[in-house]
Design a protein around this motif. Structure first.
Motif, PDB file in Angstrom:
ATOM      1  N   GLY A 103       0.844  -1.194   0.000  1.00  0.00           N
ATOM      2  CA  GLY A 103       0.000   0.000   0.000  1.00  0.00           C
ATOM      3  C   GLY A 103       0.871   1.233   0.000  1.00  0.00           C
ATOM      4  N   TYR A 104       0.243   2.398  -0.182  1.00  0.00           N
ATOM      5  CA  TYR A 104       0.960   3.658  -0.223  1.00  0.00           C
ATOM      6  C   TYR A 104       0.292   4.632   0.745  1.00  0.00           C
ATOM      7  N   ILE A 105       1.138   5.476   1.357  1.00  0.00           N
ATOM      8  CA  ILE A 105       0.617   6.444   2.309  1.00  0.00           C
ATOM      9  C   ILE A 105       0.869   7.882   1.870  1.00  0.00           C
ATOM     10  N   SER A 106       1.723   8.096   0.842  1.00  0.00           N
ATOM     11  CA  SER A 106       1.950   9.466   0.383  1.00  0.00           C
ATOM     12  C   SER A 106       2.550   9.428  -1.018  1.00  0.00           C
ATOM     13  N   LEU A 107       2.204  10.471  -1.819  1.00  0.00           N
ATOM     14  CA  LEU A 107       2.703  10.626  -3.186  1.00  0.00           C
ATOM     15  C   LEU A 107       3.204  12.056  -3.354  1.00  0.00           C
ATOM     16  N   ALA A 108       4.123  12.228  -4.329  1.00  0.00           N
ATOM     17  CA  ALA A 108       4.611  13.577  -4.628  1.00  0.00           C
ATOM     18  C   ALA A 108       5.123  13.610  -6.051  1.00  0.00           C
ATOM     19  N   PHE A 109       4.718  14.672  -6.810  1.00  0.00           N
ATOM     20  CA  PHE A 109       5.196  14.921  -8.160  1.00  0.00           C
ATOM     21  C   PHE A 109       6.403  15.855  -8.108  1.00  0.00           C
ATOM     22  N   SER A 110       7.309  15.656  -9.043  1.00  0.00           N
ATOM     23  CA  SER A 110       8.396  16.602  -9.263  1.00  0.00           C
ATOM     24  C   SER A 110       8.023  17.475 -10.443  1.00  0.00           C
ATOM     25  N   ASP A 111       8.073  18.804 -10.253  1.00  0.00           N
ATOM     26  CA  ASP A 111       7.642  19.717 -11.301  1.00  0.00           C
ATOM     27  C   ASP A 111       8.675  19.849 -12.403  1.00  0.00           C
ATOM     28  N   SER A 112       9.928  19.663 -12.078  1.00  0.00           N
ATOM     29  CA  SER A 112      10.989  19.918 -13.045  1.00  0.00           C
ATOM     30  C   SER A 112      11.410  18.678 -13.812  1.00  0.00           C
ATOM     31  N   SER A 113      10.840  17.526 -13.486  1.00  0.00           N
ATOM     32  CA  SER A 113      11.209  16.288 -14.177  1.00  0.00           C
ATOM     33  C   SER A 113       9.968  15.419 -14.281  1.00  0.00           C
ATOM     34  N   SER A 114      10.177  14.229 -14.769  1.00  0.00           N
ATOM     35  CA  SER A 114       9.064  13.293 -14.941  1.00  0.00           C
ATOM     36  C   SER A 114       8.987  12.314 -13.779  1.00  0.00           C
ATOM     37  N   CYS A 115       9.361  12.760 -12.577  1.00  0.00           N
ATOM     38  CA  CYS A 115       9.435  11.868 -11.423  1.00  0.00           C
ATOM     39  C   CYS A 115       8.133  11.906 -10.635  1.00  0.00           C
ATOM     40  N   LEU A 116       7.745  10.741 -10.188  1.00  0.00           N
ATOM     41  CA  LEU A 116       6.686  10.579  -9.211  1.00  0.00           C
ATOM     42  C   LEU A 116       7.250   9.749  -8.066  1.00  0.00           C
ATOM     43  N   VAL A 117       7.226  10.295  -6.871  1.00  0.00           N
ATOM     44  CA  VAL A 117       7.787   9.614  -5.702  1.00  0.00           C
ATOM     45  C   VAL A 117       6.636   9.049  -4.888  1.00  0.00           C
ATOM     46  N   THR A 118       6.739   7.767  -4.560  1.00  0.00           N
ATOM     47  CA  THR A 118       5.722   7.109  -3.744  1.00  0.00           C
ATOM     48  C   THR A 118       6.356   6.614  -2.458  1.00  0.00           C
ATOM     49  N   LEU A 119       5.585   6.708  -1.384  1.00  0.00           N
ATOM     50  CA  LEU A 119       6.019   6.215  -0.078  1.00  0.00           C
ATOM     51  C   LEU A 119       5.115   5.058   0.303  1.00  0.00           C
ATOM     52  N   ALA A 120       5.712   3.879   0.434  1.00  0.00           N
ATOM     53  CA  ALA A 120       4.939   2.670   0.692  1.00  0.00           C
ATOM     54  C   ALA A 120       4.557   2.582   2.162  1.00  0.00           C
ATOM     55  N   ASP A 121       3.607   1.709   2.412  1.00  0.00           N
ATOM     56  CA  ASP A 121       3.097   1.467   3.761  1.00  0.00           C
ATOM     57  C   ASP A 121       3.948   0.392   4.432  1.00  0.00           C
ATOM     58  N   LEU A 122       3.399  -0.138   5.507  1.00  0.00           N
ATOM     59  CA  LEU A 122       4.076  -1.200   6.244  1.00  0.00           C
ATOM     60  C   LEU A 122       4.451  -2.343   5.304  1.00  0.00           C
ATOM     61  N   PRO A 123       5.526  -3.094   5.528  1.00  0.00           N
ATOM     62  CA  PRO A 123       6.393  -2.986   6.709  1.00  0.00           C
ATOM     63  C   PRO A 123       7.660  -2.182   6.488  1.00  0.00           C
ATOM     64  N   ASN A 124       8.004  -1.882   5.207  1.00  0.00           N
ATOM     65  CA  ASN A 124       9.324  -1.311   4.930  1.00  0.00           C
ATOM     66  C   ASN A 124       9.308   0.198   4.768  1.00  0.00           C
ATOM     67  N   PHE A 125       8.158   0.770   4.456  1.00  0.00           N
ATOM     68  CA  PHE A 125       8.048   2.216   4.190  1.00  0.00           C
ATOM     69  C   PHE A 125       9.085   2.631   3.141  1.00  0.00           C
ATOM     70  N   SER A 126       9.132   1.882   2.054  1.00  0.00           N
ATOM     71  CA  SER A 126      10.128   2.141   1.016  1.00  0.00           C
ATOM     72  C   SER A 126       9.691   3.302   0.135  1.00  0.00           C
ATOM     73  N   LEU A 127      10.701   4.018  -0.380  1.00  0.00           N
ATOM     74  CA  LEU A 127      10.466   5.128  -1.294  1.00  0.00           C
ATOM     75  C   LEU A 127      10.856   4.686  -2.702  1.00  0.00           C
ATOM     76  N   THR A 128       9.975   4.979  -3.627  1.00  0.00           N
ATOM     77  CA  THR A 128      10.183   4.559  -5.017  1.00  0.00           C
ATOM     78  C   THR A 128      10.037   5.770  -5.925  1.00  0.00           C
ATOM     79  N   VAL A 129      10.963   5.884  -6.880  1.00  0.00           N
ATOM     80  CA  VAL A 129      10.920   6.964  -7.865  1.00  0.00           C
ATOM     81  C   VAL A 129      10.501   6.357  -9.198  1.00  0.00           C
ATOM     82  N   TRP A 130       9.427   6.920  -9.786  1.00  0.00           N
ATOM     83  CA  TRP A 130       8.885   6.434 -11.054  1.00  0.00           C
ATOM     84  C   TRP A 130       9.000   7.539 -12.106  1.00  0.00           C
ATOM     85  N   ASN A 131       9.136   7.107 -13.355  1.00  0.00           N
ATOM     86  CA  ASN A 131       8.957   8.020 -14.484  1.00  0.00           C
ATOM     87  C   ASN A 131       7.501   7.861 -14.927  1.00  0.00           C
TER      88      ASN A 131
END
Length: 1588
Positions: A103-131
């Motif tokens: 699952g995901y608990i937070s998202l964020a767009f980058s205005d200057s690039s094609s990045c979308l950052v996602t913050l996953a839920d339990l158990p690892n709370f991993s951060l992923t950068v997507w194009n």
């Protein structure tokens, strides 16, 4: 039928937890399965529904793009998917999914690039950068903040940074995102803060690239380049509201912790430039360009117009929903309960708030809505199935009926104040004429009957005294049947039986219980059926099933029979059922709402308006036409779903509208409806209380006459009993009866006596247990704290003085103390033996070569030297040289404490310069504790001696005071002027006798102890025996009576006793008159007078003796008290000295501990720095490896750009090949057309992905993808316009132009791809430069760390070498200014006192010699001057004598003169007797004068005594007045006034001093200016010149 077929018409978000912008003007927010989009310019509103796999299974988090019309959200599935969609078409761009993220608990767009950052839920709370443009995963890494409530915020520029904030915590991480070709590098940084701060609530990036953080107190922090947070805005307001902030117009807009919105700008420092107070307390603050939006605590949406200083509502009264109901019979409107305090009316078809009809202007109707504010906290609203009104239940027990006959104006029909319990259930019957109000917790029911426009009566009320799960009502004629499910489970609110309460008017209530064949099943809800069989058929819903059971009951049976089970189609248990004649409606926790026919045979519709993760649907209703379903979710969303399968029934709609507008309804709702509103004496009371009061009043009226009769009879009986009791008490004892015989109510008396006996016994048992527990605690305290003390705390108070001296409380000495001290002695000997050859003193200067040589040699044991032994043997017989003994004061001074002044110091002590190690400090601490114990024992011995002396003095003083009191009584006996004198004996205080703390005397207990009858009998027997013995002794008193008769009770006659006896009068003076006295009588009278005179003289002599003895004793008492208090003061001084010595020793130990602690901390700090160096070197190594990879990636990008540029030649060659055969004119026109380009600026396009997509679209001439921005789309449009054969020169035909367009597209595609490759290369080079800069910073930081280690080690060496010593000196021997800092002694010099005294002695000796020499010279000079003066005087005397001789020689003495002189000498001679008489007369005159002076002095003394008495009386009166004044006056006020006066005087004094200082400074400035001018004149003199 699919769920997606029935679309949601509208939705109202009850709670807004997050809000975001899309592009410039679109605001969106959501919850559950809904997202609402609002255009702030056009007020256009869109709804997005995510309730299936294609559109998303619920919404967990969402975010909008800042510059493009794109938003992203994550659904709530177990393995969630992130959807990227366009606005307003809601077309899907891409969907991304990480298989490892649940699952995901937070998202964020980058205005200057094609990045979308996602913050996953339990158990690892991993951060992923997507194009997000191509749906590709770029990088992923586990986060460092492990909590669910987090927020992500991306920066605006390049490179990309994003902040990961743990909301309501102090955790904030900053992530760097660098791109280098196809490689993405994520770097995490932890932020730190210096000082205290509160938990953070939000974070933001500025357009300049700065980061700010806000805490709960409203303070703002900024991030420095080294990732440290620094406070830039301080807020001191009390925390009353949540805080939020946003970047708005080059500043920070902050709300909270108060109600206002503040805007700060930076001009040097951050300062507030404006503040506004919104109409409601704000909760969330968000901005985008010129839009500043506020989400209030009431969940209303407001836009802030700063220039106009006004607020505009975007959404109002569309949040915080508690309950709702549809208004019948038309079903076109519904009433919604919001915030438990207001009811709003909505149109079901559109979801709009109903506006008042009488408002003329559209502008004034903007937010004037049909609402009704309620008094009190409402909990439930239920509609009437036939009439357009609803019943509202309150937690206070009130029920109010609200009319919606005119939807644009809600009115209150009436109200019922039923009970003090909250209203939990309201149920109307099928016809709407009867409803039941119940509190299911206690089982209290009220049945109310009536229609609007008339009187509504409370038919009946009853209580079940048990909790009820659910209830329903069936009405038939005068019979009211209430079916209910009582709670029989101890776990669930459910039961396995059904109760039926049958209420018939004016008759009793019939109760019947029905059970089921399956007794283990639990039922939660009960619903009545429609039709004639409603009194014997009903539906029940099981607790753990997904079916509905139809139950049939028959007359005379007590078992309900389940006739059928209906499958609902719900996926979860615990669902709800609503049934009428046409439709049945079910909803539950799975979020499904299912509509069927009333017989459950036909399916009408199904929808999924709410998500199961948020507990599904709380309430659902369907309007009469079965076209709309209105639902309220447990997440607070109010939604309306359109049933597409339902056909429009215009006839039914018209019929319902006709009923609503009928005359009956109009008349019904125009009349006043009467409910239950108590007034008068019953005002403020509920129905139950009024019923009880009325019942009591009826009984009172009914029994008034009987009560009067009974009271009269009772008073007569009471009077008679009182008479009998009086007669019984005054009668003879043998005829008296027991008081129990007069009890009028023997049974009540016995009952009360029994109850009181039980209470007394219980209290007795409680007190015994309490005393036993207290005794246990006291015994434990005695054994643990009191008995273990060897010396208890004792004080000696001064006799009639206000000071005291305390001893030292000591525990018994440790049994192995001597063993430990012996071990320390041996340890010290061994240490000294080892240090003989290997001692090193860091404070002694040693040459470097010698130091290196000493350090190079290993430590060795001292060896036996035969030569030294021989020398020692020879020196043994040699005469001993007297070594000068060290001065005691010097020894004490360097020892560091005054212990040596009182006790003998042990020889195992370390010198202060010898204490270097932890072990030595520990040993010295043990030695110091032993010495402190000894010195306290020394003082306690002195204390015991003084205590013994005080005991003696107290006894002596008491004896002498007894004698003084006796003397005063004797003087008062023999004097007419009585002496009023109070002689007080000194008393012992409790602190002087510690045993009194644990011994409780009888007089210390304020309560008289209880004596039981048995104990009282024993005491009475003892008293009777003592009285009997006393009477026997009185009977045998022959000796006492004989002594009293013969010797007046004494064995010896005392003189003072005789003086107390008066002289007996003669018989003649008693029997005769004075004129009848004879000679014998006169003689007897004279003898009597002589005896009286002698007695009086003896009494006076006795008084003089008493006075002398009194003075002597008083002087003795005063001297003894003074001497003892002097000794006690000496003891107090000794106590202060010993306290000072102990404190000095403690200070010395604490200093050594501080030294060891400082050294330990410095070593620890050194280890930390070394660890940092190791970590930093590892980072440098990893950065160096990364730099190689980055360098390879940059080289690859550069090679790609270089290889890509070779394509230019191929394109030119292909272009020339196609047009080389054409004419020059055509080639020129073709060249012009080939060079044409769309006029679009690509500065905002900085993404390689976007450029690649654009190049692909240009090459393939396809429709632009959704990932392209506005500039790219405009570029493609202009490309298409350029390709059209319009405005082309005539020499270029269509075929040629098509070839030109093909080559132009190939060329533009190449240029765009080249720009993308160059952009990628620039990005890679920027990444390389950034990491190179980071590597350089890390290296510089490594150098700094090495410097810090060197400085720390040097500080440690300085700490060890530059040691400080504690020296004890009298204050007079310290001749440097003291400020309380060690820096005072930085340049101090320690000089031996003997040397100073020797120098002073020599100086004084030579000074004495000089004074003697000066005196000798002065005396010699004086002698010379005296001789000169004597010589001169003698010469002058000789001269005078010579002149006198000359005068005498010149005088002639005749005979007449000689005769005259002889006669004169004879006349002057006086006879001796005459001279004696004259002297005697002179002496008599002198005596007479002295006598007159004495008499005069006596008169003056008498007058002064009289005056003194008057003055003493005035002093007494004045003392009384002063005491009264001290009692009345307010000391605090006087103190404040005095402090105010002192402050004022100090201020005036300070002002005068400052004025004087100003004047002095001015004068000094003038002087300095004058001196400066003089110096200037000296340096640059003024030269005079003459004109030529």
């Amino acid at each position: 039928m699919k769920i997606s077929d029935n679309a949601t018409l509208w939705a109202k978000i009850g709670t807004i937890s997050n809000v975001s912008f899309i592009g410039k003007d679109v605001l969106f927010f959501g919850s559950g399965c809904h997202l609402i989009f609002i255009n702030l310019l056009t007020n256009e509103e869109h709804l997005y529904m995510a309730n299936n796999y294609e559109n998303g299974d619920g919404i967990s988090c969402y975010v909008g793009h800042r510059t493009q019309n794109v938003f992203a959200f994550a659904d709530t599935r177990t393995f969630a998917t992130v959807f990227i969609k366009s606005y307003p078409t809601f077309e899907e761009i891409h969907r991304v999914k990480d298989e490892h993220s649940k699952g995901y608990i937070s998202l964020a767009f980058s205005d200057s690039s094609s990045c979308l950052v996602t913050l996953a839920d339990l158990p690892n709370f991993s951060l992923t950068v997507w194009n997000w443009r191509i749906g590709e995963k770029i990088a992923s890494q586990e986060g460092g903040i492990l909590m669910r409530n987090q927020s992500l915020k991306c920066s605006f520029g390049v490179p990309v940074f994003f902040a990961q904030l743990g909301l309501d915590s102090k955790m904030l991480d900053i992530w760097d995102v660098y791109f280098c070709g196809k490689k993405c590098i994520l770097t995490q940084h932890n932020t730190t803060i210096d000082g205290e701060c509160d938990n953070f609530t939000s974070v933001l990036w500025t357009t300049e690239g700065g980061l700010f953080v806000l805490d709960r107190k409203g303070c703002v922090y900024t991030m420095l380049p080294d990732h440290r947070l620094e406070k830039v805005i301080e807020c001191t307001q009390p925390v009353n509201h949540t805080t939020s902030f946003t970047w708005y117009k080059s500043g920070i807009a902050v709300t909270g912790p108060n109600k206002e919105i503040r805007h700060y700008k930076k001009s040097g420092s951050w300062s507030m430039d404006w503040a506004m107070i919104p109409p409601e307390p704000p909760q969330i603050l968000i901005s985008r360009y010129d839009h500043l939006v506020v989400i209030t605590e009431k969940q209303n949406i407001i836009t802030v117009h700063v220039a106009q200083n006004e607020f505009k509502y975007i959404k109002k009264h569309e949040s915080q929903f508690n309950d709702f109901c549809i208004v019948f019979p038309t079903g076109t409107h519904m009433m919604v309960l919001t915030r438990n305090h207001a009811i709003n009316c909505y149109k079901i078809a559109t979801g709009e708030l109903v506006r008042p009809a009488n408002t003329r202007s559209i502008l004034t109707r903007a937010f004037q809505i049909s609402t009704l504010e309620l008094t009190g906290r409402a909990s439930k609203i239920v509609e009437n199935p036939k009439f357009p009104y609803a019943a509202v239940g309150f937690e206070s027990g009130m029920v109010k009926l609200i009319s919606a006959y005119s939807p644009n104006k809600l009115t209150k029909l009436t109200q019922f104040f039923l009970a003090q319990h909250p209203v939990e259930s309201i149920c109307f019957n099928e016809c709407g004429t009867v409803f039941v109000v119940a509190n299911l917790t206690v089982g209290r029911f009220f049945i109310i009957e009536g229609i609007p426009g008339g009187e509504m009566q409370i038919i009946s009320t009853f209580v079940t005294n048990r909790q009820i799960a659910d209830q329903m009502i069936i009405v038939s004629q005068d019979c009211y049947r209430i079916f209910m499910i009582p709670v029989t489970s101890s776990i669930y609110v459910a039961g396995n039986v059904v109760l039926r309460y049958c209420i018939i008017k004016n008759k009793s209530i019939d109760i019947k219980q029905y059970s089921f064949e399956e007794k283990n099943l639990l039922w939660m809800r009960i619903v009545a059926v429609s039709g004639s069989s409603r009194d014997r058929l009903f539906y029940v819903i099981p607790q753990d099933g997904r079916t509905i059971s139809e139950v049939e009951i028959k007359k005379g049976e007590i078992v309900g029979k389940i006739t059928q089970k209906i499958v609902t189609g719900h996926q979860m248990t615990d669902f709800y059922l609503r049934l009428n004649k046409t439709y049945s409606l079910t909803w539950g926790f799975d979020g499904l709402v299912i509509v069927r026919g009333s017989d459950f045979a036909t399916n009408i519709g199904i929808c999924l308006p709410h998500h199961r993760v948020h507990a599904g649907v709380q309430k659902a209703q369907i309007e009469p036409l079965a076209k709309y379903i209105v639902t309220l979710g447990r997440e607070g969303v109010l939604a309306c779903t359109l049933l597409t399968e339902t056909q429009d029934n215009s006839e039914l709609s018209q019929l319902l509208e006709t009923i609503h507008k009928s005359d009956d309804f109009k008349l019904m709702f125009s009349r006043r409806t009467i409910g239950f509103v108590p007034k008068g004496k019953y005002e403020g009371k509920c129905y139950l209380e009024v019923q009880e009061l009325e019942r009591i009043e009826k009984e009172r009226i009914k029994c008034a006459s009987q009560r009067t009769t009974l009271l009269r009879e009772f008073r007569s009986i009471q009077t008679e009993v009182q008479t009998l009791l009086t007669a019984n008490i005054t009668g003879p004892e043998n005829e008296q009866l027991s008081l129990s015989e007069f009890d009028m109510h023997v049974q009540l008396h016995t009952q009360k006596a029994t109850e009181h006996k039980k209470q007394r016994k219980a209290m007795e048992e409680y007190l015994k247990q309490l005393m036993e527990a207290q005794n246990k605690v006291s015994e434990y305290m005695m054994v643990t704290f009191w008995d273990t003390m060897l010396v208890r705390a004792t004080a000696i108070k001064g006799i009639f003085a206000k000071f005291q001296v305390l001893n030292y409380v000591l525990l018994p000495p440790n049994t192995n103390r001597e063993v430990v001290m012996e071990w320390i002695r041996q340890q010290r000997k061994l240490e000294g033996h080892l240090n003989d050859m290997n001692s090193f003193h860091a404070w002694e200067p040693i040459p470097e070569q010698q130091l290196i040589q000493m350090l190079s040699q290993p430590p060795t044991l001292p060896a036996k030297d035969e030569h030294l032994q021989v020398l020692s043997a020879l020196e043994f017989d040699a005469p001993e040289l007297e070594e000068p003994e060290e001065d005691v004061e010097t020894k004490i001074a360097f020892f560091g404490s005054d212990l040596a002044r009182f006790i003998e110091i042990q020889d195992v002590h370390y010198d202060q310069n010898e204490l270097q190690t932890y072990f030595q400090t520990d040993l010295h601490w043990i030695i110091s504790k032993s010495d402190c114990y000894k010195i306290k024992e020394f003082f306690n011995e002195k204390f015991d001696k003084v205590m013994t002396q005080k005991v003696k003095e107290m006894s002596n003083i008491k004896q002498k005071n007894d004698r003084l009191r006796y003397i005063v009584s004797e003087l008062n006996y023999f004097s007419e002027d009585k002496i009023s004198m109070r002689i007080e004996d000194p008393e012992w205080k409790q602190i002087e006798n510690p045993q009194l703390l644990i011994d409780v005397k009888d007089d210390e207990v304020p309560i008289t102890p209880y004596v039981s009858p048995s104990e009282q009998a024993l005491l009475d027997a003892k008293a009777a025996e003592a009285e009997r013995i006393r009477l026997l002794l009185l009977a045998d008193d022959f000796r006492e009576r004989a002594l009293m008769k013969m010797m007046n009770g004494v064995l010896e006659v005392r003189w003072e006793d005789e003086l107390k006896k008066d002289v007996p009068l003669p018989k003649c003076m008693i029997e005769k008159e004075p004129e009848n006295f004879n000679e014998d009588d006169l003689k007897a009278v004279r003898e009597y007078e002589d005896k009286v005179q002698f007695l009086m003289s003896e009494r006076e002599r006795y008084k003089m003796l008493l006075k002398a003895e009194y003075a002597k004793l008083a002087h003795s008492v005063r001297d003894n008290i003074k001497k003892f208090n002097g000794k006690l003061s000496d003891l107090l001084y000794l106590r202060l000295q010993i306290d000072s010595a102990v404190s000095q020793e403690s200070l010395k130990i604490n200093r050594m501990k501080l030294f060891q602690y400082t050294r330990k901390e410095m070593i620890k700090k050194e280890q930390e720095i070394l660890q940092k160096i190791s970590q930093n070197e590892e980072v440098i190594s990893s950065l160096q490896k990364l730099m190689h990879t980055i360098h390879d990636a940059v080289t690859e990008c550069r090679n790609f750009v270089d290889s890509f540029q070779t394509k230019d030649k191929l394109l030119d060659r292909s272009y020339k090949k196609d047009f080389q055969d054409m004419s020059i004119v055509v080639q020129e026109q073709v060249s012009k057309l080939f060079r044409k380009r769309p006029k679009v600026n690509f500065r905002s396009v900085s993404s390689k992905t976007m450029l690649s997509e654009l190049a692909k679209c240009i090459l393939t001439n396809t429709k632009p993808t959704l990932g392209l921005n506005h500039e790219c789309v405009e570029f493609l449009k202009q490309m298409e316009s350029l390709d059209t054969y319009v405005g082309v020169p005539a020499v270029v035909d269509e075929h040629t132009y098509a070839v030109v367009c093909k080559h132009r597209r190939l060329r533009i595609e190449y240029e765009i791809r080249l720009k993308g490759a160059q952009t990628e290369l620039a990005e890679a080079e920027a990444t390389s430069a950034a990491f190179h800069k980071t590597l350089q910073q890390k290296k510089e930081f490594n150098v700094k760390l090495y410097n810090d280690v060197g400085e720390l080690r040097q500080s440690l060496i300085n700490l060890v070498c530059d040691d400080d010593m504690q020296i004890v000196l009298p204050r007079g021997l310290v001749e440097i200014p003291m400020t309380g800092s060690l820096a005072d002694f930085s340049d101090a010099v320690l000089v031996c006192r003997k040397d100073v005294e020797e120098i002073n002695r020599i100086i004084l000796e030579f000074g004495d010699k000089k004074i003697k020499a000066l005196q000798k010279g002065m005396n010699f000079h004086r002698k010379i001057l005296a001789l000169e003066w004597e010589h001169k005087r003698m010469r002058m005397l000789i001269q005078d004598l010579q002149e006198k001789l000359i005068d005498i020689d010149g005088v002639r003495l005749t005979k007449e003169i000689q005769f005259y002189l002889k006669t004169k000498d004879k006349e002057k001679t006086i006879p001796f007797e005459t001279e004696v008489d004259m002297i005697k007369a002179s002496y008599e005159n002198t005596i007479q004068d002295r006598t007159d002076k004495v008499n005069k002095m006596k008169k003056q003394i008498k007058g002064i005594k009289d005056h003194n008495k008057q003055i003493e009386k005035k002093i007494t009166d004045l003392n009384v007045d002063v005491c009264e004044f001290n009692i009345v006056r307010d000391k605090e006020l006087d103190q404040k006034e005095r402090e105010c006066i002192d402050t004022r005087m100090k201020t005036l004094l300070k002002r005068s001093k400052m004025v004087q200082q100003i004047q002095d400074n001015h004068h000094e400035i003038l002087m300095l200016q004058t001196e400066l001018e003089l110096l200037r004149l000296k340096t640059f003199p003024t030269l005079k010149y003459k004109e030529v």
